[in-house]
Design a protein around this motif. Structure first.
Motif, PDB file in Angstrom:
ATOM      1  N   VAL A   1       0.832  -1.204   0.000  1.00 35.44           N
ATOM      2  CA  VAL A   1       0.000   0.000   0.000  1.00 35.44           C
ATOM      3  C   VAL A   1       0.867   1.254   0.000  1.00 35.44           C
ATOM      4  O   VAL A   1       0.650   2.198  -0.778  1.00 35.44           O
ATOM      5  CB  VAL A   1      -0.944  -0.015   1.212  1.00 35.44           C
ATOM      6  N   LEU A   2       1.876   1.282   0.856  1.00 31.97           N
ATOM      7  CA  LEU A   2       2.743   2.459   0.940  1.00 31.97           C
ATOM      8  C   LEU A   2       3.508   2.676  -0.360  1.00 31.97           C
ATOM      9  O   LEU A   2       3.671   3.820  -0.820  1.00 31.97           O
ATOM     10  CB  LEU A   2       3.709   2.312   2.115  1.00 31.97           C
ATOM     11  N   ARG A   3       3.958   1.591  -0.986  1.00 29.68           N
ATOM     12  CA  ARG A   3       4.646   1.717  -2.271  1.00 29.68           C
ATOM     13  C   ARG A   3       3.716   2.258  -3.353  1.00 29.68           C
ATOM     14  O   ARG A   3       4.112   3.086  -4.172  1.00 29.68           O
ATOM     15  CB  ARG A   3       5.193   0.354  -2.702  1.00 29.68           C
ATOM     16  N   GLN A   4       2.483   1.779  -3.340  1.00 29.05           N
ATOM     17  CA  GLN A   4       1.516   2.240  -4.329  1.00 29.05           C
ATOM     18  C   GLN A   4       1.275   3.742  -4.189  1.00 29.05           C
ATOM     19  O   GLN A   4       1.272   4.477  -5.182  1.00 29.05           O
ATOM     20  CB  GLN A   4       0.194   1.490  -4.160  1.00 29.05           C
ATOM     21  N   LEU A   5       1.075   4.184  -2.971  1.00 31.20           N
ATOM     22  CA  LEU A   5       0.799   5.602  -2.756  1.00 31.20           C
ATOM     23  C   LEU A   5       2.040   6.455  -2.979  1.00 31.20           C
ATOM     24  O   LEU A   5       1.942   7.631  -3.377  1.00 31.20           O
ATOM     25  CB  LEU A   5       0.236   5.813  -1.347  1.00 31.20           C
ATOM     26  N   TRP A   6       3.226   5.910  -2.732  1.00 24.15           N
ATOM     27  CA  TRP A   6       4.463   6.651  -2.958  1.00 24.15           C
ATOM     28  C   TRP A   6       4.753   6.763  -4.454  1.00 24.15           C
ATOM     29  O   TRP A   6       5.221   7.788  -4.941  1.00 24.15           O
ATOM     30  CB  TRP A   6       5.622   5.947  -2.252  1.00 24.15           C
ATOM     31  N   ARG A   7       4.430   5.693  -5.198  1.00 22.05           N
ATOM     32  CA  ARG A   7       4.767   5.639  -6.618  1.00 22.05           C
ATOM     33  C   ARG A   7       3.891   6.562  -7.444  1.00 22.05           C
ATOM     34  O   ARG A   7       4.344   7.201  -8.384  1.00 22.05           O
ATOM     35  CB  ARG A   7       4.618   4.206  -7.125  1.00 22.05           C
ATOM     36  N   LYS A   8       2.614   6.639  -7.088  1.00 26.65           N
ATOM     37  CA  LYS A   8       1.691   7.440  -7.879  1.00 26.65           C
ATOM     38  C   LYS A   8       1.278   8.686  -7.111  1.00 26.65           C
ATOM     39  O   LYS A   8       1.047   8.635  -5.913  1.00 26.65           O
ATOM     40  CB  LYS A   8       0.437   6.629  -8.228  1.00 26.65           C
ATOM     41  N   PRO A   9       1.166   9.810  -7.804  1.00 29.78           N
ATOM     42  CA  PRO A   9       0.684  11.001  -7.108  1.00 29.78           C
ATOM     43  C   PRO A   9      -0.753  10.797  -6.661  1.00 29.78           C
ATOM     44  O   PRO A   9      -1.531  10.106  -7.320  1.00 29.78           O
ATOM     45  CB  PRO A   9       0.779  12.099  -8.170  1.00 29.78           C
ATOM     46  N   ALA A  10      -1.066  11.360  -5.516  1.00 33.98           N
ATOM     47  CA  ALA A  10      -2.426  11.246  -4.992  1.00 33.98           C
ATOM     48  C   ALA A  10      -3.410  11.894  -5.941  1.00 33.98           C
ATOM     49  O   ALA A  10      -3.121  12.924  -6.564  1.00 33.98           O
ATOM     50  CB  ALA A  10      -2.511  11.896  -3.614  1.00 33.98           C
ATOM     51  N   LEU A  11      -4.574  11.292  -6.097  1.00 32.66           N
ATOM     52  CA  LEU A  11      -5.619  11.899  -6.907  1.00 32.66           C
ATOM     53  C   LEU A  11      -6.122  13.166  -6.227  1.00 32.66           C
ATOM     54  O   LEU A  11      -6.020  13.313  -5.012  1.00 32.66           O
ATOM     55  CB  LEU A  11      -6.774  10.908  -7.079  1.00 32.66           C
ATOM     56  N   PRO A  12      -6.637  14.101  -7.026  1.00 30.89           N
ATOM     57  CA  PRO A  12      -7.162  15.320  -6.399  1.00 30.89           C
ATOM     58  C   PRO A  12      -8.202  14.973  -5.350  1.00 30.89           C
ATOM     59  O   PRO A  12      -9.042  14.112  -5.562  1.00 30.89           O
ATOM     60  CB  PRO A  12      -7.791  16.075  -7.587  1.00 30.89           C
ATOM     61  N   SER A  13      -8.111  15.609  -4.209  1.00 29.01           N
ATOM     62  CA  SER A  13      -9.067  15.325  -3.143  1.00 29.01           C
ATOM     63  C   SER A  13     -10.433  15.862  -3.514  1.00 29.01           C
ATOM     64  O   SER A  13     -10.565  16.861  -4.213  1.00 29.01           O
ATOM     65  CB  SER A  13      -8.603  15.964  -1.825  1.00 29.01           C
ATOM     66  N   VAL A  14     -11.449  15.167  -3.058  1.00 30.24           N
ATOM     67  CA  VAL A  14     -12.822  15.594  -3.303  1.00 30.24           C
ATOM     68  C   VAL A  14     -13.190  16.661  -2.284  1.00 30.24           C
ATOM     69  O   VAL A  14     -13.000  16.469  -1.080  1.00 30.24           O
ATOM     70  CB  VAL A  14     -13.780  14.397  -3.183  1.00 30.24           C
ATOM     71  N   PRO A  15     -13.679  17.816  -2.728  1.00 31.01           N
ATOM     72  CA  PRO A  15     -14.046  18.862  -1.766  1.00 31.01           C
ATOM     73  C   PRO A  15     -15.049  18.341  -0.762  1.00 31.01           C
ATOM     74  O   PRO A  15     -15.928  17.545  -1.091  1.00 31.01           O
ATOM     75  CB  PRO A  15     -14.667  19.952  -2.668  1.00 31.01           C
ATOM     76  N   GLN A  16     -14.883  18.772   0.475  1.00 35.29           N
ATOM     77  CA  GLN A  16     -15.821  18.350   1.510  1.00 35.29           C
ATOM     78  C   GLN A  16     -17.194  18.916   1.203  1.00 35.29           C
ATOM     79  O   GLN A  16     -17.353  20.102   0.922  1.00 35.29           O
ATOM     80  CB  GLN A  16     -15.347  18.839   2.872  1.00 35.29           C
ATOM     81  N   ARG A  17     -18.179  18.049   1.238  1.00 33.96           N
ATOM     82  CA  ARG A  17     -19.542  18.477   0.934  1.00 33.96           C
ATOM     83  C   ARG A  17     -20.223  19.033   2.178  1.00 33.96           C
ATOM     84  O   ARG A  17     -19.946  18.611   3.281  1.00 33.96           O
ATOM     85  CB  ARG A  17     -20.374  17.306   0.402  1.00 33.96           C
ATOM     86  N   THR A  18     -21.129  19.931   1.946  1.00 28.64           N
ATOM     87  CA  THR A  18     -21.962  20.398   3.042  1.00 28.64           C
ATOM     88  C   THR A  18     -23.028  19.353   3.303  1.00 28.64           C
ATOM     89  O   THR A  18     -23.698  18.893   2.379  1.00 28.64           O
ATOM     90  CB  THR A  18     -22.633  21.740   2.668  1.00 28.64           C
ATOM     91  N   VAL A  19     -23.183  18.970   4.543  1.00 29.12           N
ATOM     92  CA  VAL A  19     -24.108  17.881   4.852  1.00 29.12           C
ATOM     93  C   VAL A  19     -25.292  18.356   5.682  1.00 29.12           C
ATOM     94  O   VAL A  19     -25.921  17.588   6.363  1.00 29.12           O
ATOM     95  CB  VAL A  19     -23.369  16.739   5.591  1.00 29.12           C
ATOM     96  N   ALA A  20     -25.593  19.643   5.601  1.00 27.94           N
ATOM     97  CA  ALA A  20     -26.775  20.118   6.308  1.00 27.94           C
ATOM     98  C   ALA A  20     -28.001  19.415   5.756  1.00 27.94           C
ATOM     99  O   ALA A  20     -28.142  19.222   4.551  1.00 27.94           O
ATOM    100  CB  ALA A  20     -26.916  21.637   6.120  1.00 27.94           C
ATOM    101  N   ARG A  21     -28.854  19.003   6.631  1.00 34.37           N
ATOM    102  CA  ARG A  21     -30.044  18.244   6.224  1.00 34.37           C
ATOM    103  C   ARG A  21     -30.931  19.097   5.331  1.00 34.37           C
ATOM    104  O   ARG A  21     -31.283  20.215   5.677  1.00 34.37           O
ATOM    105  CB  ARG A  21     -30.816  17.817   7.469  1.00 34.37           C
ATOM    106  N   PRO A  22     -31.280  18.583   4.126  1.00 33.67           N
ATOM    107  CA  PRO A  22     -32.176  19.343   3.270  1.00 33.67           C
ATOM    108  C   PRO A  22     -33.520  19.567   3.943  1.00 33.67           C
ATOM    109  O   PRO A  22     -34.033  18.682   4.615  1.00 33.67           O
ATOM    110  CB  PRO A  22     -32.316  18.453   2.021  1.00 33.67           C
ATOM    111  N   ARG A  23     -34.086  20.712   3.717  1.00 30.39           N
ATOM    112  CA  ARG A  23     -35.369  21.018   4.335  1.00 30.39           C
ATOM    113  C   ARG A  23     -36.469  20.380   3.508  1.00 30.39           C
ATOM    114  O   ARG A  23     -36.653  20.701   2.346  1.00 30.39           O
ATOM    115  CB  ARG A  23     -35.579  22.528   4.414  1.00 30.39           C
ATOM    116  N   SER A  24     -37.147  19.439   4.096  1.00 26.54           N
ATOM    117  CA  SER A  24     -38.179  18.685   3.386  1.00 26.54           C
ATOM    118  C   SER A  24     -39.554  19.199   3.780  1.00 26.54           C
ATOM    119  O   SER A  24     -39.717  19.959   4.731  1.00 26.54           O
ATOM    120  CB  SER A  24     -38.072  17.197   3.736  1.00 26.54           C
ATOM    121  N   LYS A  25     -40.533  18.706   3.056  1.00 27.59           N
ATOM    122  CA  LYS A  25     -41.912  19.073   3.398  1.00 27.59           C
ATOM    123  C   LYS A  25     -42.263  18.581   4.784  1.00 27.59           C
ATOM    124  O   LYS A  25     -42.930  19.258   5.553  1.00 27.59           O
ATOM    125  CB  LYS A  25     -42.876  18.447   2.362  1.00 27.59           C
TER     126      LYS A  25
END
Length: 466
Positions: free
Chosen positions: A438-462
């Motif tokens: 695992v460490l070799r794999q992550l060292w060998r390849k550049p990390a993929l772009p991180s996914v922006p943290q999503r806002t998880v506020a509960r949607p306002r439903s009916k």
């Protein structure tokens, strides 16, 4: 098994655990009676007595092997009837921490049937056993014991039909497979046994399920069978979106720590829109819904430690959810029940009734690795209360690295899913060779772009607006 252990065995509860138990008991007892409060025979729809029946249930890869061992040919029978067969590493599109894992066929198969249909196929096999009978629409009242309560000798039951009276089912063995609502802890205390210890963790899980028929040209699966964005610390929401029997697709969306999907259709769709797999939302807004969203709340995990009691009454065993209900997100319950049924078969193969202490210890040994693994995952969410030992923190840190490596190389997906599918024990993921890879794999390849943290506020439903 030609030697009969006894005359009659009684199983309290006719759901999947009870059916698995009956398959083992039928070879050792002249008569097996399953007692359940619902109608069971020929039922293919949701049952009142099975509260999670409208939601996704399934066997992991190890459970599928156990199912086939108990009922040879049942997998092909279901596939021939059009029920999809998936590979956990090869035809499931997993998203971890917002990123898709690489896929590879790894022989980790599982059948994608809804719970009522899975029960139907298993029940049909059990019905075909000539010494098994079903006592339907019957309430379980209590146990019958010897005067000193050292041995269970039967069960007290009462048919629901008007005017029915309580009756005693005498038995050489009684098994409690009545699920999380089991009254065994109370019964044992009333008989003078110690209170059973209950371990658990508050996860505040809530999940909502809905079934659909896809419109032509809107299938998001391709060659996959399921799309599963997994909840993470940065986005504590997830879903399982899968093809299932009868040409339907089944969606269960979930959130932890009280962040539950709304049950009004508009609010549910908005919740799904926030998930890491956008193709799910894009599909369901075009699909034909077959039912309204249905909610199930699961506040805490639970493990009743019957294995720790110094004494238990003879001729009485406890199995399945009556012992342990792990976090349902990880779909372990049915698989654990299948492994417990195989353990029951091994005990009965000795030609004598199982010793309760020995059997409950075997059940605990089956539960422990899965329980520890998922408890550690639960603790990766900051809001879940529990002791985060060095082992837990280190394990969760490495899991994040392993999951990142699995977004780049399918070998790591297969290794992870073998453990998640209960094929391999969790410690196989901590082998030095795998850690180095695992460490070799992550060292060998550049990390993929991180996914922006999503806002998880509960949607306002009916529903919330009201």
């Amino acid at each position: 098994m030609s030697i009969k252990v006894g005359d009659r065995a009684v199983v309290l509860g006719g759901s999947i655990t009870g059916l698995f138990a009956a398959s083992a008991l039928s070879k050792a007892y002249r008569e097996v009676v399953l007692v359940d409060r619902d109608t069971l025979i020929d039922v293919t729809e949701w049952r009142r007595g099975a509260p999670q029946t409208r939601h996704i249930n399934g066997l992991l890869a190890r459970g599928q092997l156990a199912l086939e061992e108990m009922f040879p040919g049942i997998t092909q029978e279901m596939v021939d009837d059009g029920i999809p067969l998936s590979d956990m590493a090869g035809t499931v599109r997993w998203y971890f921490n917002g990123e898709p894992l690489k896929q590879v066929r790894a022989g980790l198969t599982s059948i994608a049937a809804t719970r009522p249909i899975m029960e139907f196929y298993v029940r049909r096999r059990v019905q075909a056993m000539p010494n098994v009978t079903f006592m339907e629409n019957t309430d379980i009242v209590g146990l019958v014991t010897t005067a000193d309560h050292s041995r269970v000798t039967g069960a007290r039951v009462q048919a629901q039909a008007k005017g029915s009276k309580e009756q005693i089912l005498e038995a050489d063995l009684v098994i409690d497979a009545a699920g999380r609502g089991s009254r065994t802890p109370l019964w044992l205390e009333q008989m003078g046994y110690l209170r059973v210890q209950e371990d658990g963790m508050k996860v505040g899980l809530g999940y909502v399920s809905r079934h659909y028929v896809l419109k032509p040209g809107t299938d998001p699966f391709g060659t996959d069978h399921s799309i599963n964005p997994v909840a993470s610390a940065t986005l504590p929401r997830g879903a399982i979106f899968t093809k299932t029997d009868s040409g339907k697709v089944e969606l269960t969306a979930y959130g932890i720590l009280g962040d539950h999907p709304p049950t009004d259709p508009e609010g549910f769709n908005e919740f799904v829109k926030t998930l890491a797999a956008p193709e799910i939302y894009e599909t369901i807004i075009q699909a034909e819904p077959l039912d309204d969203p249905a909610l199930f709340r699961f506040p805490t995990t639970m493990w009743r430690r019957y294995d720790l009691l110094p004494y238990l009454p003879e001729r009485f065993l406890i199995m399945g959810d009556a012992v342990c209900t792990p976090n349902p997100v990880y779909a372990q319950a049915q698989t654990l029940a299948s492994l417990e049924a195989l353990a029951l078969h091994r005990h009965l193969a000795r030609g004598v009734a199982p010793k309760p202490k020995d059997f409950q210890q075997d059940v605990a040994d089956i539960i422990k690795p899965a329980w520890e693994m998922t408890s550690s995952v639960n603790l990766s969410f900051p809001g879940v209360q529990g002791k985060r030992t060095l082992k837990v923190r280190a394990g969760n840190a490495f899991m994040r690295l392993l999951q990142k490596a699995a977004t780049q190389d399918p070998r790591f997906t297969a290794a992870f899913m073998r453990v998640a599918g209960l094929i391999d024990p969790p410690e196989t993921l901590m082998r030095p060779a795998l850690i180095i890879s695992v460490l070799r794999q992550l060292w060998r390849k550049p990390a993929l772009p991180s996914v922006p943290q999503r806002t998880v506020a509960r949607p306002r439903s009916k529903a919330a607006a009201r």
